[in-house]
Design a protein around this motif. Structure first.
Motif, PDB file in Angstrom:
ATOM      1  N   TYR A 240     -80.410  -0.409 -36.959  1.00  0.00           N
ATOM      2  CA  TYR A 240     -79.246  -0.905 -36.232  1.00  0.00           C
ATOM      3  C   TYR A 240     -77.962  -0.210 -36.674  1.00  0.00           C
ATOM      4  O   TYR A 240     -77.110   0.144 -35.848  1.00  0.00           O
ATOM      5  CB  TYR A 240     -79.118  -2.421 -36.415  1.00  0.00           C
ATOM      6  CG  TYR A 240     -80.304  -3.163 -35.868  1.00  0.00           C
ATOM      7  CD1 TYR A 240     -80.499  -3.299 -34.495  1.00  0.00           C
ATOM      8  CD2 TYR A 240     -81.262  -3.696 -36.729  1.00  0.00           C
ATOM      9  CE1 TYR A 240     -81.608  -3.964 -33.995  1.00  0.00           C
ATOM     10  CE2 TYR A 240     -82.370  -4.373 -36.231  1.00  0.00           C
ATOM     11  CZ  TYR A 240     -82.536  -4.501 -34.867  1.00  0.00           C
ATOM     12  OH  TYR A 240     -83.627  -5.153 -34.377  1.00  0.00           O
TER      13      TYR A 240
ATOM     14  N   MET B 137     -75.574   2.189 -34.426  1.00  0.00           N
ATOM     15  CA  MET B 137     -74.122   2.001 -34.291  1.00  0.00           C
ATOM     16  C   MET B 137     -73.385   3.305 -34.598  1.00  0.00           C
ATOM     17  O   MET B 137     -72.463   3.687 -33.865  1.00  0.00           O
ATOM     18  CB  MET B 137     -73.643   0.903 -35.243  1.00  0.00           C
ATOM     19  CG  MET B 137     -74.009  -0.484 -34.825  1.00  0.00           C
ATOM     20  SD  MET B 137     -73.609  -1.724 -36.090  1.00  0.00           S
ATOM     21  CE  MET B 137     -71.844  -1.618 -36.165  1.00  0.00           C
TER      22      MET B 137
ATOM     23  N   LEU C 190     -73.877   5.808 -31.745  1.00  0.00           N
ATOM     24  CA  LEU C 190     -73.079   5.453 -30.569  1.00  0.00           C
ATOM     25  C   LEU C 190     -71.596   5.728 -30.798  1.00  0.00           C
ATOM     26  O   LEU C 190     -70.910   6.275 -29.924  1.00  0.00           O
ATOM     27  CB  LEU C 190     -73.302   3.989 -30.200  1.00  0.00           C
ATOM     28  CG  LEU C 190     -74.686   3.651 -29.657  1.00  0.00           C
ATOM     29  CD1 LEU C 190     -74.864   2.142 -29.535  1.00  0.00           C
ATOM     30  CD2 LEU C 190     -74.941   4.340 -28.321  1.00  0.00           C
ATOM     31  N   ALA C 191     -71.085   5.362 -31.967  1.00  0.00           N
ATOM     32  CA  ALA C 191     -69.671   5.601 -32.261  1.00  0.00           C
ATOM     33  C   ALA C 191     -69.358   7.094 -32.241  1.00  0.00           C
ATOM     34  O   ALA C 191     -68.335   7.512 -31.676  1.00  0.00           O
ATOM     35  CB  ALA C 191     -69.305   4.982 -33.606  1.00  0.00           C
TER      36      ALA C 191
ATOM     37  N   ILE D  79     -68.766   6.019 -27.873  1.00  0.00           N
ATOM     38  CA  ILE D  79     -68.912   4.661 -27.364  1.00  0.00           C
ATOM     39  C   ILE D  79     -68.014   3.751 -28.207  1.00  0.00           C
ATOM     40  O   ILE D  79     -68.039   3.830 -29.435  1.00  0.00           O
ATOM     41  CB  ILE D  79     -70.385   4.188 -27.455  1.00  0.00           C
ATOM     42  CG1 ILE D  79     -71.307   5.140 -26.690  1.00  0.00           C
ATOM     43  CG2 ILE D  79     -70.531   2.749 -26.973  1.00  0.00           C
ATOM     44  CD1 ILE D  79     -71.038   5.261 -25.218  1.00  0.00           C
ATOM     45  N   PRO D  80     -67.238   2.871 -27.578  1.00  0.00           N
ATOM     46  CA  PRO D  80     -66.362   2.000 -28.357  1.00  0.00           C
ATOM     47  C   PRO D  80     -67.153   0.899 -29.057  1.00  0.00           C
ATOM     48  O   PRO D  80     -67.380  -0.177 -28.523  1.00  0.00           O
ATOM     49  CB  PRO D  80     -65.409   1.425 -27.301  1.00  0.00           C
ATOM     50  CG  PRO D  80     -66.155   1.504 -26.018  1.00  0.00           C
ATOM     51  CD  PRO D  80     -67.071   2.694 -26.134  1.00  0.00           C
ATOM     52  N   CYS D  81     -67.617   1.217 -30.245  1.00  0.00           N
ATOM     53  CA  CYS D  81     -68.360   0.250 -31.053  1.00  0.00           C
ATOM     54  C   CYS D  81     -68.016   0.490 -32.519  1.00  0.00           C
ATOM     55  O   CYS D  81     -67.543   1.563 -32.875  1.00  0.00           O
ATOM     56  CB  CYS D  81     -69.871   0.361 -30.810  1.00  0.00           C
ATOM     57  SG  CYS D  81     -70.645   1.833 -31.447  1.00  0.00           S
ATOM     58  N   PRO D  82     -68.227  -0.511 -33.359  1.00  0.00           N
ATOM     59  CA  PRO D  82     -67.932  -0.313 -34.786  1.00  0.00           C
ATOM     60  C   PRO D  82     -68.769   0.822 -35.363  1.00  0.00           C
ATOM     61  O   PRO D  82     -69.912   1.033 -34.964  1.00  0.00           O
ATOM     62  CB  PRO D  82     -68.327  -1.651 -35.408  1.00  0.00           C
ATOM     63  CG  PRO D  82     -68.352  -2.623 -34.288  1.00  0.00           C
ATOM     64  CD  PRO D  82     -68.737  -1.841 -33.069  1.00  0.00           C
ATOM     65  N   ASN D  83     -68.170   1.522 -36.306  1.00  0.00           N
ATOM     66  CA  ASN D  83     -68.853   2.622 -36.978  1.00  0.00           C
ATOM     67  C   ASN D  83     -69.031   2.250 -38.451  1.00  0.00           C
ATOM     68  O   ASN D  83     -68.045   1.982 -39.132  1.00  0.00           O
ATOM     69  CB  ASN D  83     -68.021   3.900 -36.849  1.00  0.00           C
ATOM     70  CG  ASN D  83     -68.772   5.139 -37.262  1.00  0.00           C
ATOM     71  OD1 ASN D  83     -69.938   5.077 -37.647  1.00  0.00           O
ATOM     72  ND2 ASN D  83     -68.106   6.271 -37.185  1.00  0.00           N
TER      73      ASN D  83
ATOM     74  N   LEU E 147     -62.362  -2.731 -34.450  1.00  0.00           N
ATOM     75  CA  LEU E 147     -62.006  -2.377 -33.079  1.00  0.00           C
ATOM     76  C   LEU E 147     -60.963  -3.358 -32.572  1.00  0.00           C
ATOM     77  O   LEU E 147     -61.103  -4.571 -32.750  1.00  0.00           O
ATOM     78  CB  LEU E 147     -63.225  -2.447 -32.153  1.00  0.00           C
ATOM     79  CG  LEU E 147     -64.362  -1.483 -32.432  1.00  0.00           C
ATOM     80  CD1 LEU E 147     -65.464  -1.672 -31.419  1.00  0.00           C
ATOM     81  CD2 LEU E 147     -63.875  -0.052 -32.412  1.00  0.00           C
TER      82      LEU E 147
ATOM     83  N   VAL F 120     -69.743   1.177 -19.587  1.00  0.00           N
ATOM     84  CA  VAL F 120     -69.987   1.444 -21.015  1.00  0.00           C
ATOM     85  C   VAL F 120     -71.473   1.314 -21.324  1.00  0.00           C
ATOM     86  O   VAL F 120     -72.027   2.116 -22.090  1.00  0.00           O
ATOM     87  CB  VAL F 120     -69.138   0.521 -21.911  1.00  0.00           C
ATOM     88  CG1 VAL F 120     -69.550   0.653 -23.373  1.00  0.00           C
ATOM     89  CG2 VAL F 120     -67.663   0.828 -21.739  1.00  0.00           C
TER      90      VAL F 120
ATOM     91  N   MET G 101     -73.855   4.032 -22.976  1.00  0.00           N
ATOM     92  CA  MET G 101     -74.671   3.748 -24.166  1.00  0.00           C
ATOM     93  C   MET G 101     -76.103   4.231 -23.959  1.00  0.00           C
ATOM     94  O   MET G 101     -76.687   4.861 -24.843  1.00  0.00           O
ATOM     95  CB  MET G 101     -74.683   2.250 -24.469  1.00  0.00           C
ATOM     96  CG  MET G 101     -73.419   1.722 -25.076  1.00  0.00           C
ATOM     97  SD  MET G 101     -73.429  -0.064 -25.283  1.00  0.00           S
ATOM     98  CE  MET G 101     -74.686  -0.242 -26.551  1.00  0.00           C
TER      99      MET G 101
END
Length: 148
Positions: free
Chosen positions: A68, A72, A75-76, A80-84, A108, A127, A131
């Motif tokens: 997971y 993340m 994706l970051a 993609i606007p997600c936590p890194n 974020l 989005v 993803m």
């Protein structure tokens, strides 16, 4: 409340010391959420304040989490606007705090959306499509832990 595991400033400081994020300014529990413990962490380095989310995983174990966290990160890095997940000084993105697997991720901006408009749903769908495209080259594999 979604703070199931209490963490004090003095508990956090040794964990935070493994990261190049400066010194702790504040630690606040985040009440939203259902499964994990989350805190808003504010640090200061060279006069600049930074915000992060500290997550302590309440159900998943340390062997289940790399998939997971790497997803993340993938994706970051793909925009993609997600936590890194933030790597520590040894390059690790998963540690232990208060006897639980823990990670520090980027903060974020935004807010909870409880009654999305059709326009918001369209943005969410866009989005989600990005993803799916961004994961085409993600090498990780994880069986569904919750079944069908």
């Amino acid at each position: 409340m979604a703070v199931f595991t209490a963490v004090s400033d003095s508990d956090l400081e040794p964990f935070l010391g493994r990261f190049d994020v400066g010194h702790l300014v504040s630690l606040e529990g985040i009440v939203a959420g259902i499964e994990n413990t989350n805190y808003r962490v504010t640090t200061e380095r060279e006069g600049q304040k930074q915000r992060f989310v500290l997550t302590l995983f309440e159900r998943l174990n340390a062997e289940q989490l790399p998939f997971y966290l790497e997803l993340m990160r993938h994706l970051a890095l793909a925009g993609i606007p997600c936590p890194n997940p933030v790597p520590d000084q040894d390059g690790q993105i998963l540690g232990t705090l208060a006897g639980k697997p823990a990670t520090l991720v980027t903060w974020l901006q935004g807010k909870e959306l409880t009654d999305p408009s059709p326009q918001a749903c369209a943005r969410i769908g866009s989005v989600l499509a990005r993803m799916h495209l961004a994961t085409q080259d993600f090498p990780g594999v994880q069986p569904n832990l919750r079944g069908l």
